[in-house]
Each structure stands twice: as structure tokens, then as C-alpha cells.
Motif scaffolding. Structure first.
Motif, short mmCIF file in Angstrom:
data_model
loop_
_atom_site.label_atom_id
_atom_site.label_comp_id
_atom_site.label_asym_id
_atom_site.label_seq_id
_atom_site.Cartn_x
_atom_site.Cartn_y
_atom_site.Cartn_z
N THR A 3 -3.55 -6.56 -13.34
CA THR A 3 -2.66 -6.25 -13.64
C THR A 3 -2.57 -4.66 -12.51
N HIS A 4 -1.70 -4.46 -12.44
CA HIS A 4 -1.35 -2.79 -11.26
C HIS A 4 -1.48 -2.26 -11.47
N ARG A 5 -1.66 -2.06 -13.28
CA ARG A 5 -2.09 -0.52 -14.15
C ARG A 5 -2.93 -0.24 -13.52
N THR A 6 -4.36 -1.50 -13.80
CA THR A 6 -5.65 -1.03 -14.04
C THR A 6 -6.49 -2.07 -12.78
N ASP A 7 -5.88 -2.35 -11.63
CA ASP A 7 -6.31 -2.99 -10.64
C ASP A 7 -7.28 -1.48 -9.61
N PRO A 8 -8.39 -1.08 -9.59
CA PRO A 8 -8.60 -0.02 -9.04
C PRO A 8 -7.82 0.09 -6.90
N ALA A 9 -8.34 -1.48 -6.77
CA ALA A 9 -8.16 -1.37 -5.40
C ALA A 9 -6.75 -0.77 -5.28
N VAL A 10 -5.72 -1.84 -5.55
CA VAL A 10 -4.16 -1.40 -6.12
C VAL A 10 -4.04 -0.01 -6.42
N ARG A 11 -4.90 1.02 -7.40
CA ARG A 11 -4.77 2.13 -7.21
C ARG A 11 -5.66 3.38 -5.97
N THR A 12 -6.30 2.39 -5.45
CA THR A 12 -6.74 3.50 -4.19
C THR A 12 -5.77 2.91 -2.80
N ARG A 13 -5.35 2.24 -2.55
CA ARG A 13 -3.87 2.08 -1.98
C ARG A 13 -2.64 3.13 -2.02
N GLU A 14 -2.91 2.26 -3.25
CA GLU A 14 -1.50 3.95 -3.51
C GLU A 14 -1.87 5.12 -3.24
N ARG A 15 -3.11 5.46 -3.40
CA ARG A 15 -3.53 6.61 -3.38
C ARG A 15 -3.29 6.76 -1.94
N ALA A 16 -3.79 5.84 -1.31
CA ALA A 16 -3.77 6.02 0.37
C ALA A 16 -2.49 6.00 1.23
N GLU A 17 -1.41 5.35 0.74
CA GLU A 17 -0.40 5.16 0.81
C GLU A 17 0.08 6.66 0.57
N ARG A 18 0.50 7.16 -0.28
CA ARG A 18 0.80 8.75 -0.14
C ARG A 18 0.54 9.67 0.13
N LEU A 19 -1.05 9.37 0.50
CA LEU A 19 -1.54 10.77 1.23
C LEU A 19 -1.22 11.00 2.81
N LEU A 20 -0.63 9.14 3.21
CA LEU A 20 -0.66 8.96 4.86
C LEU A 20 1.24 9.75 5.07
N ALA A 21 1.62 9.04 3.70
CA ALA A 21 3.02 10.12 4.03
C ALA A 21 3.33 11.15 3.57
N ALA A 22 2.46 12.17 3.53
CA ALA A 22 2.75 13.35 3.05
C ALA A 22 1.90 13.63 4.43
N VAL A 23 0.59 12.79 5.03
CA VAL A 23 0.39 13.55 6.24
C VAL A 23 1.23 13.12 7.52
N THR A 24 2.07 12.23 7.09
CA THR A 24 3.01 12.17 8.47
C THR A 24 3.39 13.14 8.45
N ALA A 25 4.84 13.84 7.29
CA ALA A 25 5.13 14.63 7.34
C ALA A 25 5.14 15.75 7.37
N ALA A 26 3.68 16.44 7.01
CA ALA A 26 2.72 17.50 7.61
C ALA A 26 2.85 17.31 9.31
N LEU A 27 1.88 16.74 9.85
CA LEU A 27 1.92 16.63 11.60
C LEU A 27 2.31 16.07 12.50
N PRO A 28 2.84 17.09 13.08
CA PRO A 28 3.87 16.16 13.73
C PRO A 28 4.01 15.61 14.88
N GLY A 29 2.80 13.71 14.41
CA GLY A 29 2.23 13.61 15.61
C GLY A 29 1.12 13.65 16.22
N GLY A 30 1.09 12.74 17.58
CA GLY A 30 -0.78 13.16 18.26
C GLY A 30 -2.14 12.30 17.85
N PRO A 31 -2.96 12.88 18.25
CA PRO A 31 -3.99 11.69 18.31
C PRO A 31 -4.50 11.60 16.60
#
Length: 686
Positions: A3-31
Motif C-alpha cells: 500500500t501507499h502507506r507501507t511501501d518504503p520506496a514510496v515514503r522515501t520518494r515523498e520525503r525527497a519531493e518534500r525536501l526538494l520543494a523546500a530547497v527550491t523555495a529556500a535557494l534562489p536557483g543556480g548551481p
């Protein structure tokens, strides 16, 4: 499927997507932001990868052992997905998708190709197999020269390797535009027919000739992968993917696909450097492996090198090459794939996703360190969006200059062609001939021809043929009045064909405009931004060039010009007016028609030259104005990129603290998920 709740790969993907969204908001672009985005996309890609199980077999001939496996494994009516025989060892990825249907069916077939680095590895492995290790890193000229030196004294095994080396070189040349490309559509029968064996040709009483190492050149981009094309490029094929719909009651996969990776046969006389590398790469990426029936010494040694693999049992002990397995062994294999095979794949996917997420965190920690080391007072680099836009505007200006230089050749010069390859002059001539031949007088004349001579009308069924030139002159003048539109159509078609030939160069620029510049419109407003965007859009899509202004340059011929151009003497009767004269032969009619065609054509060609020159001048003027209107100044570029010039960017150290806070939040999220998982496990245990 978990299930969506128990699949570790799904949880890891969601963490990465949340982290990327936050980093995109925190950094002004660039390398730094780009590196974080790339690392996060790797996490998502690994977490969403299908579960894969490798099928490995060995034998003593070139029969493809898995050929008989597919119908009993996939169910009644399933096609044989691999050919009966092949010495071109290649990988077939059979991607199973569960659907609501009764029989298995092929959904799509695609081919993926090695890149140049993969081909270089294959070349080195082949040279190593030939006992010439020091040349493993050689380039192609060195490798082929060495192969020619080895050929005369080579034994059959060595010559087979040399033949494959030459075929690999030829395939790289043929497939230049396909190297590294994924998912090129193909037909399954074309793939099977293309897997023909290499033949080491013999020569009576002497040494076989060295294989032909020449290739006429690469196939054009977009070439269809027919049987003949595939046969030439197959040595650089990395994988053939066959998507198969299977009944969900037989394969309860839900919406999680399952990849069965059919590897080349491990036959001693078919072992090649290329096939071995493909096997090694696929086993390194797979989570489980099935050793198909037959000898297993080499297969067991191969999987032993990959301790992460879960080895499943093949379908009984029946040799598959002798026929299809019994239903029961095939069902046993299916159960193993859906059970231990899928469990191993999910676990491996979760492990790889976790490793990719750790890489993402390492990238973010490196970002923190790099930001801390930047001088606080150092001027910040221009935002990446601004630099990409500046580069885009420069490239657009270069292309507009090239268009200005080329329009004369492409519309009015020697390279001017319509879409079908016809020159504008030929196109005008074709239209003129059609119009003159459609004059109603010819129908009356040719209806009056009997025994190759024009006969007077009989007053009943046939009209009297026209005998005075003024009948033709009126139609001649009417045709001349149509010439401006005829010429305009031809020039429009010429400009359109020239634009089509040039448009592919603008395709990448249009893609950058849509991806990087258009979204910035939502972040700002103002007439200046809209005007600049309109200018850039016109510069990368040239539809408006076909009609570069009203076609008023080619005016109809005036009365004097028409009278001078009319080839027939107005006061002299037409040759066939005398029913007993010598001018009644039908050849005279044909000659008069040719003279009228040539008179109209001459005026049309003159009008064409005038309109071509006018259109070239108009297009050049429009392109020069467009080039001059491109945004140039820093203020224009910043505004168009959506950069607010009044906001001072944060110091690097402030950005570093923000990223550190995001990493701490990710740690808290991970610990909370782990606590929830342990709580659920404890509750299930009670």
C-alpha cells in the motif's frame, strides 16, 4: 502490491519531493539548486523503477531458451516474445502490466541503445577477450588496425570476436543519432528478424577476407527501425523493451509493473564481450534471478558475483528448448515471481531509494559547506534563469542573422524550392500550362478534329471552331489578370518550404522559451514584459513569414503590355479558318497553344522574379526589425526573467542556515515515520 502507506520506496520518494520543494523555495536557483534538483530526481526515478527479475540460461547452441517459456507463463494465446534462434545476444525486458482482459497481448515494443561510453567498454572487453589487453583503451582506428594484424593467424574463436568488433564499429557509425537514446518504437517481428547470426566467411584455399569495416554513414534522425536498419545497428542495442498486457486474475500486479529481464544465453561459443557486459549490467540492476533449466555451472558463477540477488527456482527440470514446460512448473515459476521475486525487488528498490536519498542529503550538506565558504560581501552571481535567458536571446539573435543571410538563397536564389522539391519557376510554369490548357476554345477545336484536320461545324453536334484571334485574346487577358494570385501562391509556398527547412534549428530555442521564459510571465506584469515575450515568440516560430505583407508587387499586366505580349496577329484569321487551306492540321492547333502558353509563362516568370525580390526584401526588413527589438539591456533581461531588481539577495550564510533547517526537518520526519512503523508492527503483533 504494497500500500501507499507501507511501501518504503514510496515514503522515501515523498520525503525527497518534500525536501526538494523546500530547497527550491529556500535557494534562489543556480548551481546549488540544480544539483539538489538532480539528486532529488534520482531518488524519485529509483523509487518508481519497476521490480525486475532476470532470466538466465546456458546451453550449447544458439536456441533462445526462453522462447517456449512465454505462452505457458503468461497464459493462453500469449505470443512468443523472443525469437527461436539468435547469436546476436541481446536483452529483452518484458514489462508486464495487469489489465482486465482474458489473454496476454503485446502493447508496445521499443529499443534502447548504448551510449559511446558503453560502446567503448564493449570494445575494450572484446580486445581483452582476444588476448590483447594493452589495447583495451584504444580508439577505433587503433582497434581496427590491430584487428587486421590479428586476422590472418587467428583461429575460429578469435575470428568470431574480430568479426563482432568490426560489426560493433559499423553499428556505431550507422546508429550515430541513436546512441544513448531510450525507447525508440519498433515492431516485434522486425526485432526477431534482425537477430541474424554473424557469419565468418570462408575462402577456398586461403584465408577468409577481413570483414568489411566501412559504413556509408549514419541513418537520419527519425529513421524507422525496420528489419534491415535493426540488423545493422543491433550490436549497439542495449535493450529491447516489450510491454505486455496480462490478465490481472493471473497476474495480480495492481498498478505495479513487473519486468522480466531475458538475458543472452550463456553458450560457450556465443560468449562475447558485448553480451557479457549486458548480462553484468542487468544482473547488477536486478533484484532476483531465475536460472532456467539446463546446465547451470556458468549461470551459478555469474549470479554468485552479485550477492544482492535472490535466486529463484526455474520451472522444473525439463529443457525448455525441447518444447514448452508443463502448466504446473510454469505456475510454480509464476508464483515464485509474484512471491519471492517481487518481495526481493521491492526490498532492493527501497534500499536503492534510501541510498539515493542519502546522496541527496550529502549534496545538501555540501551545499551548506559551499555557501558558508562564500565571502559575505561578495556580489551574488546572476540568477540562473537570468543567465539562461541571456544565452537564449543571444542564440535567437544569431539565428535571425542566419535567416537574414539565407532568405535570398532560399526564396529567390538557387536553393529556392517548394515542399515537393519543385523550383518556383517550374511551379509557375505548371500552373500556367494548366490554366491555358483549360481554355474552352481548345475543347471546341479538338472536338472539330477529324482525320487529324480541323473540320467546320455541322450546325448540330459541333460548333464552328474559333477563326479570329480576338476570341483567344479575351481569354488571354483574363488569364493575365489571374497571374498575380498564381505568382503569390507559388511564392507563399516557397517561403513556407524555406521556413520548414529552417524551423528545426529553432526547435530547441522554442523549447527553452516555453520551459524557462513563459512561466516567468506569471511572476510579473507590465507591457514591457508582454512586448518582449511577443518578440521572442515571433523569433522562434516563423509561421508569420509565409505571408510577409500584401501581394501587391505583382500587378496585372496593363492593356498595352497584354496587347504586345499576345502572340497572334489581331487582324489575321487563324490558320484553320480556310476549310481547304493547309493550316487545318491538328499540329497547327498544338503550335498555337504552345505559343499562347509561352506568352503567358513569360509574363508569369517576370512577375515571379518581381514578387520574389519584393518578398525577400519584406522578410529581411521584418527579420531586421525583429532582431533590433530583442531585449538587450540587463534591466530588460532581468525583468523578462522575473527577477526583481529592487530586492537584495540574502547572504550565502543565511541560505546555508535555511538548508540546515530543512535537513533537520527531514530527520524529524524520518524519525516520526519510523516510530509510526514500529507502533503498527507492535499492534499487529498483539
Amino acid at each position: 502490491m504494497p500500500t501507499h502507506r507501507t511501501d518504503p520506496a514510496v515514503r522515501t520518494r515523498e520525503r525527497a519531493e518534500r525536501l526538494l520543494a523546500a530547497v527550491t523555495a529556500a535557494l534562489p536557483g543556480g548551481p546549488h539548486a540544480d544539483a539538489a534538483r538532480a539528486a532529488s530526481e534520482r531518488v524519485v526515478r529509483v523509487a518508481q523503477a519497476p521490480v525486475s527479475v532476470a532470466l538466465l540460461a546456458e546451453g550449447d547452441d544458439d536456441h533462445v531458451v526462453s522462447h517456449h517459456l512465454w505462452p505457458p507463463l503468461l497464459g493462453g494465446g500469449a505470443p512468443a516474445l523472443t525469437p527461436r534462434r539468435s547469436t546476436l545476444g541481446y536483452v529483452t525486458a518484458v514489462r508486464l502490466r495487469a489489465v482486465a482482459r482474458e489473454r496476454a497481448a503485446v502493447r508496445a515494443v521499443s529499443v534502447s541503445f548504448l551510449d559511446r561510453a558503453g560502446i567503448a567498454r564493449c570494445r575494450s572487453r572484446l580486445l581483452d577477450r582476444l588476448g590483447d589487453g594493452p589495447a583495451s583503451a584504444a580508439d577505433w582506428p587503433q582497434a581496427l588496425a590491430q584487428a587486421r594484424r590479428l586476422w590472418p593467424a587467428a583461429d575460429a574463436r578469435c575470428r568470431a570476436g574480430l568479426t563482432e568488433l568490426v560489426a560493433l564499429h559499423r553499428a556505431e557509425v550507422f546508429a550515430e543519432h541513436l546512441l544513448g537514446v531510450e525507447g525508440v518504437p519498433a515492431r516485434l517481428d522486425a526485432v526477431h528478424q534482425a537477430t541474424m547470426p554473424f557469419h565468418v566467411g570462408g575462402a577456398a584455399g586461403g584465408v577468409a577476407p577481413f570483414p568489411d569495416a566501412t559504413a556509408p554513414g549514419p541513418y537520419e534522425p527519425g529513421t524507422e527501425l525496420t528489419e534491415s536498419v535493426l540488423h545493422r545497428v543491433f550490436p549497439v542495442v542495449r535493450r529491447v523493451t516489450v510491454e505486455v498486457d496480462v490478465p490481472h486474475d493471473r497476474w495480480p500486479l495492481a498498478d505495479e509493473p513487473l519486468d522480466l529481464i531475458d538475458l543472452p544465453v550463456l553458450a560457450p561459443h556465443l560468449r562475447t564481450g558485448r553480451a557479457d557486459l549486458l548480462i553484468e549490467d542487468e544482473l547488477g540492476a536486478a533484484s532476483a534471478a531465475v536460472l532456467l533449466p539446463g546446465a547451470r555451472g556458468d549461470a551459478e558463477r555469474a549470479v554468485r558475483a552479485y550477492p544482492q540477488l535472490t535466486v529463484l527456482t526455474g520451472p522444473g527440470s525439463a529443457a525448455l528448448r525441447a518444447g514448452a514446460p508443463a502448466p504446473a512448473p510454469a505456475d510454480d515459476l509464476r508464483a515464485a515471481l509474484l512471491g519471492a521475486g517481487r518481495d526481493a525487488g521491492r526490498a532492493a528498490r527501497a534500499t536503492r531509494a534510501h541510498a539515493a536519498h542519502l546522496d541527496l542529503r550529502r549534496v545538501l550538506r555540501a551545499t551548506v559547506a559551499a555557501l558558508d565558504e562564500e565571502p559575505p560581501a561578495a556580489p551574488p552571481p546572476p540568477p540562473a534563469a537570468q543567465e539562461r535567458l541571456r544565452d537564449l536571446v543571444g542564440r535567437i539573435g544569431t539565428e535571425l542573422t542566419a535567416l537574414i543571410d539565407d532568405v535570398g538563397r532560399g526564396v529567390a536564389g538557387p536553393e529556392a524550392r517548394l515542399d515537393g522539391g519543385m523550383t518556383p519557376q517550374d511551379a509557375v510554369t505548371q500552373r500556367v500550362v494548366a490554366r491555358v490548357h483549360a481554355w474552352p476554345q481548345w475543347a471546341v477545336l479538338f472536338a472539330a478534329v477529324a482525320e487529324q484536320h480541323v473540320q467546320p461545324g455541322d450546325g448540330f453536334d459541333r460548333e464552328d471552331p474559333p477563326a479570329r484571334p480576338d476570341v483567344f485574346e479575351a481569354t488571354f487577358r483574363a488569364t493575365l489578370r489571374e497571374l498575380p494570385s498564381v505568382v503569390g501562391e507559388v511564392v507563399d509556398a516557397t517561403v513556407a518550404a524555406w521556413r520548414q527547412r529552417r524551423s528545426p534549428r529553432l526547435g530547441p530555442l522554442k523549447a527553452v522559451l516555453l520551459d524557462d521564459v513563459e512561466p516567468a510571465r506569471e511572476r510579473g506584469d507590465g507591457d514591457g514584459r508582454d512586448a518582449a515575450l511577443t518578440t521572442l515568440r515571433r523569433a522562434v516560430q516563423l509561421d508569420w513569414l509565409t505571408h510577409a505583407g500584401p501581394a501587391d508587387g505583382a500587378s496585372p499586366a496593363d492593356a498595352d503590355a497584354a496587347r504586345q505580349a499576345f502572340p497572334l496577329a489581331p487582324d489575321r484569321p487563324l490558320p484553320w479558318h480556310d476549310p481547304h487551306g493547309p493550316g487545318r492540321h491538328q499540329a497547327t492547333v498544338m503550335r498555337v497553344r504552345r505559343e499562347l502558353v509561352e506568352a503567358v509563362r513569360r509574363l508569369a516568370v517576370e512577375g515571379l522574379a518581381v514578387e520574389q525580390a519584393r518578398r525577400v526584401d519584406a522578410i529581411r526588413h521584418a527579420l531586421r526589425e525583429l532582431r533590433a527589438a530583442l531585449p538587450r539591456t540587463d534591466a530588460e533581461i532581468r525583468a523578462l526573467a522575473g527577477v526583481d531588481p529592487g530586492v537584495e539577495p540574502d547572504p550565502p550564510q543565511v541560505l546555508a542556515r535555511r538548508v540546515e533547517a530543512l535537513l533537520e526537518e527531514d530527520d524529524l520526519s524520518s524519525r516520526a515515520e519510523e516510530d509510526n512503523r514500529m507502533s503498527r508492527t507492535a499492534e499487529e503483533g498483539r
